[in-house]
Design a protein around this motif. Sequence first.
Motif, PDB file in Angstrom:
ATOM      1  N   GLN A 271      -0.293  -5.773  -8.072  1.00 16.74           N
ATOM      2  CA  GLN A 271       0.747  -5.153  -7.264  1.00 16.74           C
ATOM      3  C   GLN A 271       0.121  -4.160  -6.297  1.00 16.74           C
ATOM      4  OE1 GLN A 271       3.055  -4.030 -10.801  1.00 16.74           O
ATOM      5  NE2 GLN A 271       4.833  -4.917  -9.769  1.00 16.74           N
ATOM      6  N   HIS A 272       0.626  -4.168  -5.063  1.00 15.92           N
ATOM      7  CA  HIS A 272       0.146  -3.250  -4.028  1.00 15.92           C
ATOM      8  C   HIS A 272       1.363  -2.599  -3.401  1.00 15.92           C
ATOM      9  CE1 HIS A 272      -1.560  -1.992  -0.108  1.00 15.92           C
ATOM     10  NE2 HIS A 272      -2.555  -1.658  -0.902  1.00 15.92           N
ATOM     11  N   CYS A 273       1.531  -1.311  -3.612  1.00 16.25           N
ATOM     12  CA  CYS A 273       2.725  -0.592  -3.160  1.00 16.25           C
ATOM     13  C   CYS A 273       2.748  -0.433  -1.643  1.00 16.25           C
ATOM     14  CB  CYS A 273       2.789   0.776  -3.827  1.00 16.25           C
ATOM     15  SG  CYS A 273       4.264   1.731  -3.401  1.00 16.25           S
ATOM     16  N   ASP A 274       3.849  -0.829  -1.026  1.00 19.88           N
ATOM     17  CA  ASP A 274       4.034  -0.658   0.416  1.00 19.88           C
ATOM     18  C   ASP A 274       4.245   0.802   0.798  1.00 19.88           C
ATOM     19  OD1 ASP A 274       3.832  -3.379   0.938  1.00 19.88           O
ATOM     20  OD2 ASP A 274       5.995  -3.704   0.821  1.00 19.88           O
ATOM     21  N   GLU A 275       4.759   1.598  -0.150  1.00 19.56           N
ATOM     22  CA  GLU A 275       5.085   2.999   0.129  1.00 19.56           C
ATOM     23  C   GLU A 275       3.848   3.892   0.165  1.00 19.56           C
ATOM     24  OE1 GLU A 275       8.288   4.063   0.748  1.00 19.56           O
ATOM     25  OE2 GLU A 275       8.875   1.954   0.616  1.00 19.56           O
TER      26      GLU A 275
ATOM     27  N   GLU B  88       0.198  -9.071  -4.523  1.00 19.84           N
ATOM     28  CA  GLU B  88      -0.777  -9.573  -3.569  1.00 19.84           C
ATOM     29  C   GLU B  88      -1.767 -10.443  -4.333  1.00 19.84           C
ATOM     30  OE1 GLU B  88      -1.038  -9.009  -0.255  1.00 19.84           O
ATOM     31  OE2 GLU B  88       0.731  -7.715  -0.227  1.00 19.84           O
TER      32      GLU B  88
ATOM     33  N   THR C  54      -2.693 -11.986   4.475  1.00 18.20           N
ATOM     34  CA  THR C  54      -1.282 -12.068   4.814  1.00 18.20           C
ATOM     35  C   THR C  54      -0.601 -13.123   3.974  1.00 18.20           C
ATOM     36  OG1 THR C  54      -1.595 -13.757   6.507  1.00 18.20           O
ATOM     37  CG2 THR C  54      -1.825 -11.450   7.211  1.00 18.20           C
TER      38      THR C  54
ATOM     39  N   GLY D 214       0.435   2.679  -1.092  1.00 15.30           N
ATOM     40  CA  GLY D 214      -0.842   1.971  -1.085  1.00 15.30           C
ATOM     41  C   GLY D 214      -1.508   1.817  -2.441  1.00 15.30           C
TER      42      GLY D 214
ATOM     43  N   CYS E  23       5.902   1.701  -9.180  1.00 17.88           N
ATOM     44  CA  CYS E  23       4.553   2.072  -8.747  1.00 17.88           C
ATOM     45  C   CYS E  23       4.081   3.287  -9.537  1.00 17.88           C
ATOM     46  CB  CYS E  23       4.574   2.382  -7.255  1.00 17.88           C
ATOM     47  SG  CYS E  23       3.029   3.080  -6.642  1.00 17.88           S
TER      48      CYS E  23
ATOM     49  N   PRO F 212       7.024  -2.828  -6.831  1.00 20.11           N
ATOM     50  CA  PRO F 212       5.958  -3.006  -5.839  1.00 20.11           C
ATOM     51  C   PRO F 212       5.607  -4.494  -5.710  1.00 20.11           C
ATOM     52  CG  PRO F 212       5.160  -1.768  -7.759  1.00 20.11           C
ATOM     53  CD  PRO F 212       6.603  -2.026  -7.971  1.00 20.11           C
ATOM     54  N   PRO F 213       5.372  -4.969  -4.485  1.00 25.22           N
ATOM     55  CA  PRO F 213       5.109  -6.396  -4.282  1.00 25.22           C
ATOM     56  C   PRO F 213       3.727  -6.814  -4.795  1.00 25.22           C
ATOM     57  CG  PRO F 213       4.877  -5.217  -2.210  1.00 25.22           C
ATOM     58  CD  PRO F 213       5.375  -4.223  -3.227  1.00 25.22           C
TER      59      PRO F 213
END
Length: 149
Positions: free
Chosen positions: A45-49, A72, A2, A51, A61, A69-70
């Motif tokens: 980067q790990h896409c919230d939309e 991590e 997190t 994965g 993405c 993409p955010p």
Amino acid sequence: MTADESAPTASVEDRREEWAGPVPVPTGANTEFWAATLEGELRYQHCDECGTAQLYPRAVCTGCSAVDPPFEPSEGRGTVYSYTVCHVPGEPGFGDRTPYVVAAVDLAEGPRLLALVDCEPEAIEIGDPLEVRFWQVSDEAALPVFVPE
């Protein structure tokens, strides 16, 4: 992991005085990635939309085309997917390093990263575990370099 948890960090070795190889120029989608390297943190980067996990940083993405993409934090660990031993320098600044190892590293989180591996060529095999270190090559960026675990 997190956002509240602190990300794992690796050592950052200052190589600015001796580095004669290519130097990254942080711009656009990769700015956050390069800033993190100076702190000893490898980010992907790990896409919230959808994965999708991706590295190198991109503005969209590769799985679903979501914008920005955010990032991590990565554990900074991976395994050798494939590698090559370079006997002829492919870039300026690598002449005194030959032979050197470049590997496709499968990160624990999924993305695959092409990176320099700081080891003797005979000390690496496909499937070997690696961990990241950083070589600071400018005031704006440190290169992720892997070493055998």
